[in-house]
Design a protein around this motif. Structure first.
Motif, PDB file in Angstrom:
ATOM      1  N   ASP A 340       0.768  -1.115   0.162  1.00 61.38           N
ATOM      2  CA  ASP A 340       0.101   0.068   0.054  1.00 61.38           C
ATOM      3  C   ASP A 340       0.987   1.252  -0.049  1.00 61.38           C
ATOM      4  N   LYS A 341       2.033   1.159   0.123  1.00 60.95           N
ATOM      5  CA  LYS A 341       3.047   2.452  -0.016  1.00 60.95           C
ATOM      6  C   LYS A 341       3.930   2.308  -1.388  1.00 60.95           C
ATOM      7  N   ALA A 365      -0.330  -6.328   2.388  1.00 64.90           N
ATOM      8  CA  ALA A 365      -0.264  -5.068   3.204  1.00 64.90           C
ATOM      9  C   ALA A 365      -1.005  -5.111   4.586  1.00 64.90           C
ATOM     10  N   PRO A 367      -2.524  -2.164   6.536  1.00 63.53           N
ATOM     11  CA  PRO A 367      -2.648  -0.743   6.872  1.00 63.53           C
ATOM     12  C   PRO A 367      -3.166  -0.595   8.139  1.00 63.53           C
TER      13      PRO A 367
END
Length: 465
Positions: A340-341, A365, A367
Motif C-alpha cells: 500500500d506504500k 499489506a 494498513p
C-alpha cells in the motif's frame, strides 16, 4: 509402581472453574471413598447403580459433621471402566481448594497418589487399550487443531491398531506356513517363493505408506512449525497479527521492536500453524538484539515453513539476499509486504534475486486503518503446500517417533525377507526376518513391547490421566 494399590488423583486442571474431577481406581476404590462420602439418598456406594451420578456430601475423614463440599459421585465397576478396575469419580466444585482438600482425605483414607499416566497404564495392562490408543489419548489432550484432533480420535478408536495388526497377521500367516511346511513336509507344501515375494511387497508398500505419512501426522499433532523472518521493520509482527486476527505482537515504526520469539497458534482449514514472530535479522545489532537474532536463526533451521517478509517500499537489499541464502533448502513463502506504500517489487525480480519461485510469492499489506490485504491468499498458499495432496480425510497418520522407528525397523526386516525370497534362499533365513518384522510391528501396539518403552510412553502423561 504397585498395580494392586488403589490410586487417586485430580483429573482436571487446578484453578477456577465449574467443576473439578477426582478419580479413584483399584480394588478398594468404593471402600476408601465411602469413608468420606454420604449420599443424599443415604445409600452406601456398594448399593449404587454403576455409571450413575449420585448427589453426595463430602466430609472430613472420621468426622461427618465437617462438610468439605457437595458433589456428584459415580461408581464405575470393573471391567466396564476406563482402567478396567473399580473406579469412583467425584465431581466437586472447581477452584483452588475443594479438590485439594478432598484429595488429601482420600489419601488419608488409604488411597495412593497416582503416578503420571498410571490410570492409562492400568487401562493398557488390563486390555482396555493398546499403546497406540494410549498415545492417542495424550494427543487428544494436547491437540491444537481440528484435523489433529480428528486423527488422534481415529487412532484412539483403533484405526491405527487395526492397520498394524492386519499387517502383522499377514506376516505371521506367511511365517506359520513356512513353519508348518518345515515341520510337516509330507503334509504341507512350501509356499512358492514368487508368491511370498509378492505378498511381502504388498505389506512393505502399506508399511512405507504409514512411514511416509509421519511428517503429515506430526504436523497435524504439533502444528506446522512456521517462522516469520526478515529484516527489522519490514512488517513481520503486522503479518503475525493479521494471521492471528488479534493484536498479538507490538507494532511500531522503530526497527528492532521484536527482540524475542513470540508464539501463536492459528488455524488454517482445520490444521494448526505454530507461528513464531522473530527478531529482525541485521548487522550491527546491540547485545540484546543479537540474542534475539540468534534465536531467530535457530528457529529458521527447525521450521517446517519460513514466511520471508520483505518491505517492497525499500526494494530488495543485500540483507534480504543474505537472508534468502540462509533459507536455502527450506520451505519458503516470500511475502512482499507494505504494497500500500510507494515502491514495487515484481514477481520476476523477486524470483531472480532471491531464488524463490513465483507461485511461492504473495503480496500483502497491513494498513493501520483498513483491513489487511493478501492474508487470505497467504493462507491459501500455505494450505496448498501442506494440506492439498498430503492429507486424506478419513486416513490415519502416525504421530510419534517411536511408531515411525518401529515401522522402519519392520520395513528393513521385510526387505531382507524379500531378498531371501527373490534369491530362493532357504526358508529358515526368511523365517528369522519375518519374526523380526512381526516383533517390530508388535512394539507399536504393545504386543511385543519392552518395559522401558512402556515407561517412555506413559512418562509423557499428566498425573490425573
Amino acid at each position: 509402581m504397585k498395580l494392586h494399590d488403589t490410586i487417586t488423583a485430580i483429573a482436571t486442571p487446578i484453578g477456577s472453574g465449574g467443576i473439578a474431577i477426582l478419580r479413584i481406581s483399584g480394588t478398594d476404590a468404593e471402600f476408601i471413598v465411602q469413608k468420606i462420602v454420604q449420599t443424599k439418598n443415604k445409600k452406601p456406594l456398594c448399593a449404587l447403580e454403576s455409571h450413575k451420578l449420585t448427589l453426595s456430601d463430602i466430609h472430613l475423614l472420621g468426622d461427618p459433621s465437617v462438610l468439605i463440599d457437595e458433589a456428584l459421585v459415580a461408581v464405575m465397576r470393573a471391567p466396564h471402566s476406563y482402567t478396567g478396575e473399580d473406579v469412583v469419580e467425584i465431581n466437586c466444585h472447581g477452584g483452588f481448594l475443594a479438590a485439594d482438600r478432598i484429595l488429601e482425605q482420600l489419601i488419608k483414607a488409604g488411597a495412593r497418589l497416582a503416578e503420571a499416566g498410571e490410570f492409562t497404564r492400568r487401562a493398557f495392562i488390563n486390555g482396555k487399550t493398546d499403546l497406540t490408543g494410549a498415545e492417542a489419548t495424550m494427543d487428544i489432550i494436547q491437540s491444537h487443531s481440528g484435523l489433529g484432533l480428528q486423527n488422534a480420535a481415529g487412532t484412539a478408536a483403533g484405526k491405527l491398531a487395526k492397520k498394524i495388526n492386519g499387517l502383522r497377521d499377514e506376516i505371521l500367516a506367511i511365517a506359520a506356513h513356512i513353519s508348518a511346511a518345515t515341520d510337516y513336509p509330507d503334509e504341507v507344501d512350501e509356499p512358492a517363493s514368487g508368491q511370498v515375494y509378492n505378498t511381502l511387497a504388498g505389506i512393505l508398500q502399506d508399511m512405507q505408506q504409514l512411514i511416509d505419512g509421519f511428517s503429515t501426522g506430526r504436523m497435524l499433532k504439533d502444528g506446522i512449525h512456521t517462522v516469520i523472518v526478515g529484516k527489522p521493520n519490514v512488517g513481520k509482527s503486522s503479518v503475525l497479527n493479521a494471521l492471528a486476527r488479534a493484536e498479538r505482537a507490538i507494532v511500531t515504526d522503530i526497527p528492532g521492536t521484536t527482540r524475542d520469539v513470540i508464539e501463536e497458534y492459528i488455524q488454517i482449514r482445520g490444521a494448526s500453524l505454530r507461528l513464531l514472530d522473530t527478531a529482525g535479522i541485521r548487522e550491527n545489532a546491540d547485545a540484546v538484539e543479537q540474542i534475539g537474532i540468534a534465536r531467530a536463526k535457530e528457529n529458521m533451521q527447525k521450521a517446517d515453513l519460513c514466511l520471508f517478509v520483505i518491505d517492497v517500499s525499500e526494494g530488495i537489499s543485500k540483507e534480504d539476499i543474505a537472508i534468502a541464502k540462509e533459507l536455502d533448502g527450506k520451505e519458503i513463502i516470500l511475502i512482499l509486504n507494505k504494497t500500500d506504500k510507494a515502491g514495487e517489487i515484481s514477481l520476476t525480480e523477486a524470483e531472480k534475486y532471491l531464488g524463490i519461485p513465483k507461485e511461492d510469492i504473495v503480496k500483502t499489506a497491513t494498513p493501520k486503518d483498513a483491513p489487511p490485504i493478501g492474508i487470505e491468499q497467504l493462507e491459501e498458499r500455505i494450505a496448498q503446500k501442506f494440506l492439498t495432496g498430503k492429507f486424506t480425510p478419513g486416513e490415519v497418520y502416525i504421530t510419534g517417533q517411536r511408531q515411525k522407528d518401529s515401522l522402519c525397523k519392520g520395513a528393513d526386516s521385510i526387505r531382507r525377507a524379500m531378498d531371501s525370497a527373490g534369491n530362493a534362499m532357504p526358508y529358515d533365513l526368511l523365517f528369522i526376518d519375518l519374526e523380526d518384522a512381526a516383533a517390530a510391528l508388535g512394539e507399536i501396539t504393545g504386543e511385543t513391547v519392552q518395559e522401558e518403552i512402556i515407561e517412555q510412553v506413559f512418562s509423557r502423561f499428566c498425573v490425573g490421566k
